[in-house]
Design an enzyme around this catalytic site. Structure first.
Site, PDB file in Angstrom:
ATOM      1  N   ASN A 218       0.857  -1.173   0.100  1.00 40.88           N
ATOM      2  CA  ASN A 218       0.071   0.052   0.143  1.00 40.88           C
ATOM      3  C   ASN A 218       0.992   1.214  -0.077  1.00 40.88           C
ATOM      4  O   ASN A 218       1.886   1.295   0.591  1.00 40.88           O
ATOM      5  CB  ASN A 218      -0.967   0.242   1.132  1.00 40.88           C
ATOM      6  CG  ASN A 218      -2.198  -0.489   1.274  1.00 40.88           C
ATOM      7  OD1 ASN A 218      -2.700  -0.911   0.070  1.00 40.88           O
ATOM      8  ND2 ASN A 218      -2.933  -0.286   2.000  1.00 40.88           N
ATOM      9  N   ASP A 266      -5.580  -4.623   1.802  1.00 33.25           N
ATOM     10  CA  ASP A 266      -6.685  -5.293   2.008  1.00 33.25           C
ATOM     11  C   ASP A 266      -6.804  -6.790   1.512  1.00 33.25           C
ATOM     12  O   ASP A 266      -7.557  -7.419   1.970  1.00 33.25           O
ATOM     13  CB  ASP A 266      -8.050  -4.554   1.165  1.00 33.25           C
ATOM     14  CG  ASP A 266      -8.140  -3.168   1.873  1.00 33.25           C
ATOM     15  OD1 ASP A 266      -8.109  -3.152   3.142  1.00 33.25           O
ATOM     16  OD2 ASP A 266      -8.120  -2.185   1.276  1.00 33.25           O
ATOM     17  N   LYS A 276      10.685 -17.599  -7.941  1.00 32.84           N
ATOM     18  CA  LYS A 276      10.277 -16.301  -8.606  1.00 32.84           C
ATOM     19  C   LYS A 276       9.585 -16.840  -9.808  1.00 32.84           C
ATOM     20  O   LYS A 276       9.927 -17.601 -10.757  1.00 32.84           O
ATOM     21  CB  LYS A 276      11.665 -15.668  -9.155  1.00 32.84           C
ATOM     22  CG  LYS A 276      11.335 -14.395  -9.836  1.00 32.84           C
ATOM     23  CD  LYS A 276      12.727 -13.896 -10.207  1.00 32.84           C
ATOM     24  CE  LYS A 276      12.592 -12.592 -10.849  1.00 32.84           C
ATOM     25  NZ  LYS A 276      13.574 -12.076 -11.415  1.00 32.84           N
ATOM     26  N   ASP A 295      -9.412  -7.836   9.077  1.00 31.32           N
ATOM     27  CA  ASP A 295      -9.389  -6.425   9.328  1.00 31.32           C
ATOM     28  C   ASP A 295      -8.819  -6.322  10.930  1.00 31.32           C
ATOM     29  O   ASP A 295      -9.793  -6.850  11.740  1.00 31.32           O
ATOM     30  CB  ASP A 295     -10.764  -5.772   9.106  1.00 31.32           C
ATOM     31  CG  ASP A 295     -11.057  -4.358   9.508  1.00 31.32           C
ATOM     32  OD1 ASP A 295     -10.098  -3.695  10.407  1.00 31.32           O
ATOM     33  OD2 ASP A 295     -11.380  -3.605   8.617  1.00 31.32           O
ATOM     34  N   LYS A 326     -16.612   4.510   7.866  1.00 31.08           N
ATOM     35  CA  LYS A 326     -15.618   3.423   8.483  1.00 31.08           C
ATOM     36  C   LYS A 326     -15.971   3.301   9.932  1.00 31.08           C
ATOM     37  O   LYS A 326     -15.648   2.113  10.533  1.00 31.08           O
ATOM     38  CB  LYS A 326     -14.270   3.952   8.009  1.00 31.08           C
ATOM     39  CG  LYS A 326     -13.657   3.197   6.938  1.00 31.08           C
ATOM     40  CD  LYS A 326     -12.316   3.696   6.415  1.00 31.08           C
ATOM     41  CE  LYS A 326     -12.078   3.453   5.024  1.00 31.08           C
ATOM     42  NZ  LYS A 326     -10.852   3.862   4.203  1.00 31.08           N
ATOM     43  N   LYS A 330     -16.665  -0.362  11.428  1.00 27.75           N
ATOM     44  CA  LYS A 330     -15.457  -1.020  12.201  1.00 27.75           C
ATOM     45  C   LYS A 330     -15.875  -0.917  13.799  1.00 27.75           C
ATOM     46  O   LYS A 330     -15.233  -1.297  14.609  1.00 27.75           O
ATOM     47  CB  LYS A 330     -14.044  -0.397  12.262  1.00 27.75           C
ATOM     48  CG  LYS A 330     -13.719  -0.550  10.397  1.00 27.75           C
ATOM     49  CD  LYS A 330     -12.354  -0.164  10.070  1.00 27.75           C
ATOM     50  CE  LYS A 330     -12.060  -0.204   8.609  1.00 27.75           C
ATOM     51  NZ  LYS A 330     -10.686  -0.867   8.324  1.00 27.75           N
TER      52      LYS A 330
END
Ligand code: CTP
Length: 391
Positions: A218, A266, A276, A295, A326, A330
């Site tokens: 991210n 996520d 590889k 999460d 959110k 959550k």
């Protein structure tokens, strides 16, 4: 971070006492860091300290005459021991030898530095001591007794560190490094709004491997992961979201607060390739099946006795709406929103603080400000909310 700390000691006046020890050479660098951070530094040296570093060096670095004797006739009233501490915000003795610590513990005052430590106004001018000595001297019951006495008297002991010693031995007793002492001093002057609370914080991006050389990650500012671990923080390094989950969830209930700043991926590749994935000989690009990561924040918030949970929302649009959804999804009491692309890799940011009832900008005018100032404001905010929860 240095840029941030630069102004942290602005306007502070520090009396820096040097006693006899090889670590005196580090005090030269310490003066440089303190003055760069905005402090004025008055150096006071014992006779033993002068055997290790000259007052000339310390004067040049501090920009002030070094005082070495209680008989210094330059003081109009001849009371250097009184005058020196009256305008000071702190006295820092670095290095503090075993002998000097013993003197402080006994309240002896047979030379200027111990005299001024005894004569300082204790309410307004705290004493901080950075021990520096051989490991046997440090662990000796006499030294340990003296250090305990100093702590009982309200003196703050900084360190010592552990590692190679000038004598060739290895162990506890090294003076903390100048940058560490600076960090300690900056922290010392900060308000202790969360004193006694246990905080658990996730930080940085996660990395989900596809094969031994590639992975999914991210965007995260990079300001978090590449930072040195702040003093007093116990850090556990993880790579993947699953590892972060394992590191966080089982121990989360032992904390008062959980702050999820991590940019958790996520999804992760459903299958990890052992070797590889080679391009050679392939006509079409490979495709990957993804599977959802747990999460972490939602799992902590769902614990029977969760810590106070703070989430972050890095969005690219509709900040308030996304942050609020959110918060509900959550089931957390507080979420801090920011516009990701505007802040990644930067030193400043503007936040939106969102709870179930209301929201407000931080800083109030919504104009980006440096992240350290924001972090401190957030901790104030958190402290108020914790008090309200308990009340
Ligand atoms: N978070 C977490 N575990 C995850 C995903 C997110 O703990 N697997 C935390 C983040 O650390 C952050 C908050 O949840 O505090 C919001 O993260 P974000 O990625 O913005 O939220 P998502 O639930 O992934 O929502 P979306 O991708 O739809 O924006």
């Amino acid at each position: 971070m240095m840029g941030r700390e630069r102004s942290d000691l602005q306007g502070r006046h520090v009396v820096l006492g040097l006693t006899g020890g090889i670590a005196c050479y580090k005090s030269a660098e310490l003066v440089r860091l303190l003055t760069k951070a905005g402090a004025t530094v008055q150096v006071v040296m014992t006779e033993a300290a002068e055997a290790f570093i000259t007052p000339v060096t310390m004067q040049a670095l501090s920009g002030r005459s070094v005082v070495t004797s209680q008989w210094d006739a330059r003081e109009p009233n001849n009371m250097a021991h009184i005058n020196l501490s009256r305008g000071a915000d702190a006295v820092l003795v670095a290095p503090a030898s075993a002998d000097f610590i013993a003197k402080l513990a006994q309240g002896r005052a047979d030379e200027l530095l111990s005299l001024l430590c005894l004569a300082r106004p204790r309410e307004t001018c705290p004493l901080l001591v950075a021990p520096a000595m051989n490991r046997e001297m440090w662990s000796h019951p006499a030294t340990q007794r003296n250090v305990a006495t100093l702590e009982q008297d309200g003196t703050r002991i900084l360190g010592p560190g552990c590692g190679d010693q000038a004598c060739g031995e290895v162990g506890d007793g090294r003076m903390l490094e100048p940058a560490e002492l600076l960090e300690e001093l900056v922290a010392f002057f900060q308000p202790k709004v969360l004193a006694g609370r246990r905080l658990l914080i996730t930080a940085g991006p996660t990395f989900e491997p596809i094969d031994p050389v590639r992975g999914i990650t991210n965007h995260s500012s990079g300001k978090m992961v590449h930072l040195a671990t702040p003093r007093g923080v116990k850090r556990q390094n993880v790579m993947t979201a699953a590892q972060m989950y394992e590191a966080v969830v089982p121990s989360a209930a032992d904390h008062d607060v959980f702050i999820a700043t991590a940019a958790v991926a996520d999804w992760r590749p459903a299958n990890l390739s052992e070797h590889k994935i080679k391009k050679e000989g392939k006509k079409v690009a490979p495709t990957f099946e993804l599977t959802e990561n747990p999460d972490i924040l939602a799992a902590v918030a769902a614990l029977p006795k969760p810590p106070y949970c703070v989430g972050f929302a890095a969005e690219s649009e509709n900040l308030l709406a996304h942050a609020r959804s959110k918060l509900l999804r959550k089931r957390i009491p507080l979420i801090i929103g920011n516009l990701g692309p505007a802040t990644f890799g930067r030193d400043d940011n503007a936040l939106l603080v969102v709870d179930a009832q209301s929201e407000h900008a931080l800083p109030a005018d919504g104009r980006p400000t440096d992240k350290l100032t924001l972090a401190r404001a957030l901790m104030q905010e958190l402290a108020h909310r914790l008090q309200a929860v308990q009340a």
